[in-house]
Design a protein around this motif. Structure first.
Motif, PDB file in Angstrom:
ATOM      1  N   PRO A  51     -63.361   3.686 -30.716  1.00  0.00           N
ATOM      2  CA  PRO A  51     -62.072   3.209 -30.198  1.00  0.00           C
ATOM      3  C   PRO A  51     -61.209   2.516 -31.240  1.00  0.00           C
ATOM      4  CG  PRO A  51     -63.870   1.819 -29.419  1.00  0.00           C
ATOM      5  CD  PRO A  51     -64.502   3.016 -30.073  1.00  0.00           C
ATOM      6  N   ALA A  52     -61.817   1.734 -32.119  1.00  0.00           N
ATOM      7  CA  ALA A  52     -61.021   1.021 -33.121  1.00  0.00           C
ATOM      8  C   ALA A  52     -60.339   2.000 -34.063  1.00  0.00           C
ATOM      9  CB  ALA A  52     -61.910   0.052 -33.902  1.00  0.00           C
ATOM     10  N   LEU A 109     -54.980  -8.969 -32.854  1.00  0.00           N
ATOM     11  CA  LEU A 109     -55.175  -7.619 -33.396  1.00  0.00           C
ATOM     12  C   LEU A 109     -56.440  -7.541 -34.253  1.00  0.00           C
ATOM     13  CD1 LEU A 109     -51.498  -6.715 -34.395  1.00  0.00           C
ATOM     14  CD2 LEU A 109     -52.814  -5.825 -32.466  1.00  0.00           C
ATOM     15  N   THR A 110     -56.685  -8.581 -35.031  1.00  0.00           N
ATOM     16  CA  THR A 110     -57.891  -8.596 -35.867  1.00  0.00           C
ATOM     17  C   THR A 110     -59.147  -8.659 -35.008  1.00  0.00           C
ATOM     18  OG1 THR A 110     -56.666  -9.722 -37.629  1.00  0.00           O
ATOM     19  CG2 THR A 110     -59.069  -9.784 -37.740  1.00  0.00           C
ATOM     20  N   GLY A 111     -59.111  -9.491 -33.949  1.00  0.00           N
ATOM     21  CA  GLY A 111     -60.263  -9.585 -33.050  1.00  0.00           C
ATOM     22  C   GLY A 111     -60.551  -8.270 -32.341  1.00  0.00           C
ATOM     23  N   LEU A 112     -59.490  -7.605 -31.875  1.00  0.00           N
ATOM     24  CA  LEU A 112     -59.672  -6.302 -31.238  1.00  0.00           C
ATOM     25  C   LEU A 112     -60.227  -5.275 -32.214  1.00  0.00           C
ATOM     26  CD1 LEU A 112     -56.413  -6.087 -29.093  1.00  0.00           C
ATOM     27  CD2 LEU A 112     -58.745  -6.415 -28.260  1.00  0.00           C
ATOM     28  N   LEU A 113     -59.755  -5.324 -33.437  1.00  0.00           N
ATOM     29  CA  LEU A 113     -60.236  -4.393 -34.459  1.00  0.00           C
ATOM     30  C   LEU A 113     -61.717  -4.613 -34.752  1.00  0.00           C
ATOM     31  CD1 LEU A 113     -59.564  -2.214 -36.613  1.00  0.00           C
ATOM     32  CD2 LEU A 113     -59.071  -4.092 -38.186  1.00  0.00           C
ATOM     33  N   LEU A 114     -62.123  -5.869 -34.913  1.00  0.00           N
ATOM     34  CA  LEU A 114     -63.527  -6.169 -35.206  1.00  0.00           C
ATOM     35  C   LEU A 114     -64.429  -5.805 -34.024  1.00  0.00           C
ATOM     36  CD1 LEU A 114     -63.179  -9.606 -37.050  1.00  0.00           C
ATOM     37  CD2 LEU A 114     -63.610  -7.360 -38.049  1.00  0.00           C
ATOM     38  N   GLY A 115     -63.972  -6.141 -32.804  1.00  0.00           N
ATOM     39  CA  GLY A 115     -64.768  -5.809 -31.628  1.00  0.00           C
ATOM     40  C   GLY A 115     -64.930  -4.315 -31.442  1.00  0.00           C
ATOM     41  N   THR A 148     -64.694  -2.046 -33.763  1.00  0.00           N
ATOM     42  CA  THR A 148     -65.511  -1.518 -34.863  1.00  0.00           C
ATOM     43  C   THR A 148     -66.993  -1.744 -34.598  1.00  0.00           C
ATOM     44  OG1 THR A 148     -63.721  -1.907 -36.444  1.00  0.00           O
ATOM     45  CG2 THR A 148     -65.941  -1.654 -37.335  1.00  0.00           C
ATOM     46  N   ALA A 149     -67.344  -2.954 -34.133  1.00  0.00           N
ATOM     47  CA  ALA A 149     -68.748  -3.245 -33.824  1.00  0.00           C
ATOM     48  C   ALA A 149     -69.271  -2.317 -32.734  1.00  0.00           C
ATOM     49  CB  ALA A 149     -68.893  -4.709 -33.396  1.00  0.00           C
ATOM     50  N   TYR A 150     -68.461  -2.094 -31.718  1.00  0.00           N
ATOM     51  CA  TYR A 150     -68.865  -1.175 -30.647  1.00  0.00           C
ATOM     52  C   TYR A 150     -69.075   0.238 -31.190  1.00  0.00           C
ATOM     53  CZ  TYR A 150     -68.198   2.084 -26.770  1.00  0.00           C
ATOM     54  OH  TYR A 150     -68.337   3.119 -25.890  1.00  0.00           O
ATOM     55  N   GLY A 151     -68.144   0.727 -32.014  1.00  0.00           N
ATOM     56  CA  GLY A 151     -68.263   2.078 -32.561  1.00  0.00           C
ATOM     57  C   GLY A 151     -69.485   2.247 -33.447  1.00  0.00           C
ATOM     58  N   VAL A 152     -69.782   1.236 -34.265  1.00  0.00           N
ATOM     59  CA  VAL A 152     -70.968   1.305 -35.118  1.00  0.00           C
ATOM     60  C   VAL A 152     -72.234   1.352 -34.268  1.00  0.00           C
ATOM     61  CG1 VAL A 152     -72.334   0.038 -36.816  1.00  0.00           C
ATOM     62  CG2 VAL A 152     -69.863   0.208 -37.091  1.00  0.00           C
ATOM     63  N   TRP A 153     -72.267   0.526 -33.216  1.00  0.00           N
ATOM     64  CA  TRP A 153     -73.453   0.478 -32.359  1.00  0.00           C
ATOM     65  C   TRP A 153     -73.700   1.806 -31.648  1.00  0.00           C
ATOM     66  CZ3 TRP A 153     -72.696  -0.724 -26.725  1.00  0.00           C
ATOM     67  CH2 TRP A 153     -73.879  -0.504 -26.022  1.00  0.00           C
TER      68      TRP A 153
END
Length: 313
Positions: A68-69, A152-158, A160-165
């Protein structure tokens, strides 16, 4: 060639592929580790789209639900390049990225017209995802309001973490269940660890890591009058089973090195349409008189069941 009507790439495939790659939430979450799984593909697509040049489908997830990110950022970055932003880009410098973005999108056009659907084809969209999201991330520091920068940074990090997982979960499942060849002991080891985590959480995982375990491939017996087969009762040659192709009794002897004396649990994976109990011997001494006595409903791989027992060694 018959299924694709002589042409594997066709514009008529876009109504089939577009929602699958860019909308449908083909990701399911289960209680079993690694918790995220790709759903099986719809085998009735060819019947629903008779005019398409459709060949086949494998488990696949859409970009919004798997990365998603990257997906949202790539969309935002692409829009920034084609729409004048005023304060953020007063000289229109982002226009230089229009041609590279269009070139990167060519890979997406290929997977949309191709008649075979699979998650590994999403890699053709990676150039667009990387370039578009990089542009969007570079714009974040230019946003005037600090709170919006943080959001925006928080949404990007969240994201990204979801996509990696989820993609790491897909890779683990692919390696243990679908890659060929893969020893059956590796698959059972993974299922054992997943079951320990499901039942005990972090404590169960730590117990799994700190307790001695060993897994024995059924076909690796030292002596016996049984047969090993990887096609008759299972769907894969690397997941073989042993069976007695003749009158009983059948016997199989295995060599196991146990680290120290104590109480151990052993489990057998078996499948049987009727009651065919086994007897378990350790160093020539019978320690369990009856195991695997309950019918599982059939002899095939999908009817397999664990039969645990405890004994002193």
């Amino acid at each position: 060639m018959q299924r694709t009507k002589g042409d594997a790439a066709s514009l008529l495939n876009i109504p089939v592929t577009l929602p699958i790659y860019f909308w449908e939430p083909n990701v399911e979450f289960k209680a079993l580790f690694p918790w995220a799984y790709l759903k099986p593909g719809d085998r009735n697509l060819s019947a629903r789209y008779p005019c398409s040049h459709f060949d086949g489908i494998e488990p696949v997830g859409s970009l919004p639900f798997t990365v998603p990110a990257l997906f949202v950022a790539a969309l935002a970055g692409s829009c920034l390049c084609f729409v004048r932003l005023g304060r953020q880009d007063p000289r229109g410098r982002l226009r230089v990225f229009r041609a590279p973005l269009c070139g990167a999108m060519a890979g997406i056009f290929l997977i949309l017209t191709w008649g075979y659907i699979t998650y590994r084809y999403v890699q053709d969209a990676l150039p667009w995802l990387a370039l578009g999201s990089a542009i969007a991330v570079a714009i974040i520091p230019l946003v005037k309001r600090k709170w919006m920068q943080y959001c925006l940074t928080g949404l990007l990090l969240g994201g990204t973490a979801y996509g990696v997982w989820v993609n790491a979960a897909f890779a683990v499942v692919q390696k243990r269940f679908y890659a060929f060849p893969e020893q059956d002991t590796k698959r059972l080891e993974f299922l054992d660890m997943a079951a320990a985590m499901q039942s005990g959480g972090v404590r169960g995982w730590l117990q799994y890591l700190t307790h001695w375990r060993t897994y024995i491939y059924a076909a690796d017996y030292q002596r016996g009058n049984v047969s090993a087969d990887g096609a008759r009762f299972t769907t894969r040659a690397d997941h073989s089973v042993i069976f007695r192709d003749g009158p009983p009794p059948g016997a199989a002897e295995y060599a196991v090195t146990i680290p120290e004396a104590g109480l151990y649990e052993f489990s057998l994976v078996y499948a049987s349409a009727d009651s065919r109990p086994l007897r378990f011997y350790l160093n020539g001494r019978e320690v369990v008189q009856s195991i695997c006595a309950e019918p599982t409903g059939g002899f095939t791989e999908d009817r397999q069941r664990w039969a645990p027992r405890a004994c002193s060694a």
